[in-house]
Design an enzyme around this catalytic site. Sequence first.
Site, mmCIF file in Angstrom:
data_model
loop_
_atom_site.group_PDB
_atom_site.id
_atom_site.type_symbol
_atom_site.label_atom_id
_atom_site.label_comp_id
_atom_site.label_asym_id
_atom_site.label_seq_id
_atom_site.Cartn_x
_atom_site.Cartn_y
_atom_site.Cartn_z
ATOM 1 N N GLU A 49 37.809 41.164 44.932
ATOM 2 C CA GLU A 49 38.240 39.986 45.122
ATOM 3 C C GLU A 49 39.466 40.391 46.022
ATOM 4 O O GLU A 49 40.062 42.004 45.742
ATOM 5 C CB GLU A 49 38.902 39.153 44.267
ATOM 6 C CG GLU A 49 38.244 38.030 43.612
ATOM 7 C CD GLU A 49 40.014 37.164 42.688
ATOM 8 O OE1 GLU A 49 39.329 36.519 41.381
ATOM 9 O OE2 GLU A 49 41.440 37.613 42.811
ATOM 10 N N ASP A 60 52.933 34.237 44.330
ATOM 11 C CA ASP A 60 52.197 36.095 43.296
ATOM 12 C C ASP A 60 53.665 36.758 42.787
ATOM 13 O O ASP A 60 54.792 36.018 43.334
ATOM 14 C CB ASP A 60 51.274 36.749 44.718
ATOM 15 C CG ASP A 60 50.701 36.260 44.800
ATOM 16 O OD1 ASP A 60 49.205 36.483 44.380
ATOM 17 O OD2 ASP A 60 50.603 36.115 46.377
#
Lengths: 266, 409
Positions: A49, A60
Amino acid sequence: MKSKIKSAFEKCRKEKRPALITYTVAGDNTKKNSLKILSSISKNADILELGFPHNTPIADGGQIQGSSHRSLKNGIKLKDVFQIVKNFKKSNPLKPLILMGYYNLIYQNGENNFLDSCKSSGVDGLIVVDLPWPENKIFSNKCKRKFINFIQLLSPTTSKDRMKKIIKDSHDMIYYISMLSTTGGKLKVSPKNILKNYKKIKKLANNKNLVIGFGITIKTISSLRIADGLVVGSQLCQTITNSIKKRQNPVIKLDKLVYNLKKRII
Amino acid sequence: MTKIKKGIPLIDQHDKSYMYAGKFGGNFIPETLKKPIDDLTKLFSKLRKDKKFLKERDYHFKNYIGAPTPFIKLENLTKHLGGAQIYAKVVSEANGGAHKIYNATVHCLIAKRAGKKYIVGDTGAGYAGKMLSMAAKKFGLKCKIFMGAKDIKRQQPNVKAMRKNGAKIVPVTSGSQTLVDAVSECMRYWVANNDTTNLCVGSTVGPNIFIKICAWSTAQISRELIKQVKEEFGKIPNKLKLLNCVGGGSSAMGFWNEFMDTNAEFIGIEAGGPKKSKLHAAPLTNGSKIGILHGAAQYVVQDEEGQISPTESISAGLDYPGISPLHCFLKDSKRARYVSATDEEALNAYKLVSKLEKISPSLEPSHAFAEAIRIAPRLSSSNVIIVNSCGDSLKDKDIIKSKLGIYVR
């Protein structure tokens, strides 16, 4: 045509182990290093990824924010991200690569334009953190038509009814968020409980490749090894941060970390 | 052509995807937030129709917040400028000193109904945080406030008030260390803690439900005002202009809501930043493109790639790159128009109003007063301008002192 993502899972299944999925941010800590990191960790990682950084992320944690910040400070643009993918794919054409990021960058770039760049650089799949189902229906169909996997996310808060609908609209891979957390949070749910949920979902999606992410590190990875795939991201970003601090080579450090992660799940 | 429907609350004029005019708002959120947002959406739509809840709200608006806030004529300013008649709705007289108390109170009442013990919120100028900490204390909820490190430094009076109310302040040191980062961090916190915690977004921004709750709460301002205007003039004046500063846009939405179907003209004033700066916080005035910020599509100050741009304003409460999707909707349908005022114009307006009148607006509404001062002399006395004075200058004492040398109130 079978997707490279599907093939990667089949290969791992034959070897009776989960797929190891890594996450790094494109351009972290430099454009060059980020490509070198991909090339070296791809020896041990099954799926890569690659984050395209956004400066206002709403899901995040600190580690990935740090990586994104470094990358943006280096002036990384989308065209650089695609360049990194393209260069990586030149020497690793079969290794599946998934881009991950926030919708605004795709929206500004234009969905079709973005997907064309994905296609021409060799991107195999997409994770768009803030484009949930059903809002993602049109875009995920566009992806499907271009043979790009749109990876749907499930979380501990997703109801069974909703899960069924999301699974129905999913492609080769589904991502289960292990706990209520931003990325890189400490694993606050026991692996046993995560796997309990995992098995429930697996019953609904037997023929799909279901991976677990969020909070997985070298310490916890082996306890979750019955999953189809396991994602490690924040620990990689943190390792880059630490190696910069200690003036070590992040490429070597990450290579070693991913090697050790792999060792724990074979 | 984008059109506003008459007779339907503006907040409800969205489609199935919660988008206004098919392009503003929506819910661009991580999967983890889908359920808590659905739950909140269902609960709020029930409570809106619940007579007991409405009674409870009205009780607290009256006895705790102090409704109605005064509506006064600014005789001296009107005389001084020699044109339109200028009035102020002194929302800064509400308990706590600003309009943010309406949203904070409603969120606490909802959190109680939802059985949550914790409430978290973001803050820029510190008002949203101060009010949430006040309301949380009153209603027995534990409270955490996310605030940019830069804002903590420049809005000390409100920071002290929050601490006194027992709230924990979490300094946000990422990005520009202002409101935009505080909202992001607060949302991230909610992603990780939504099982125990309710989120109060401090303005009419964020995923749709937060826009709705906030605008529904601040609508109290215009519910009071429309009565006060009718009392003063016997009817709604033909040439009525309602001026309000806009950052996220919560006070303006509340100030305009009840006048939506009347002839009143709406003018929103954005933060133009320092005179020569390009880091303005004025996405509507300066023709920013639509983008996604904090879970909603809106006009937002951003670069070509979609990275959110830094903004700069003397007023922490307006220093935000985005703007409520509701205001985008009002702009595109031409129901409201938007202009900007610079830091310097706002400071001058603060000075003039504070000198001539009994009120002393904070730097946020001073932006709106700057526009009033600009247009009033050119208008005849049959025109009525009402400015929402939605904050008091006391919180800006330090900034004003450093810019003007003295602080008068």
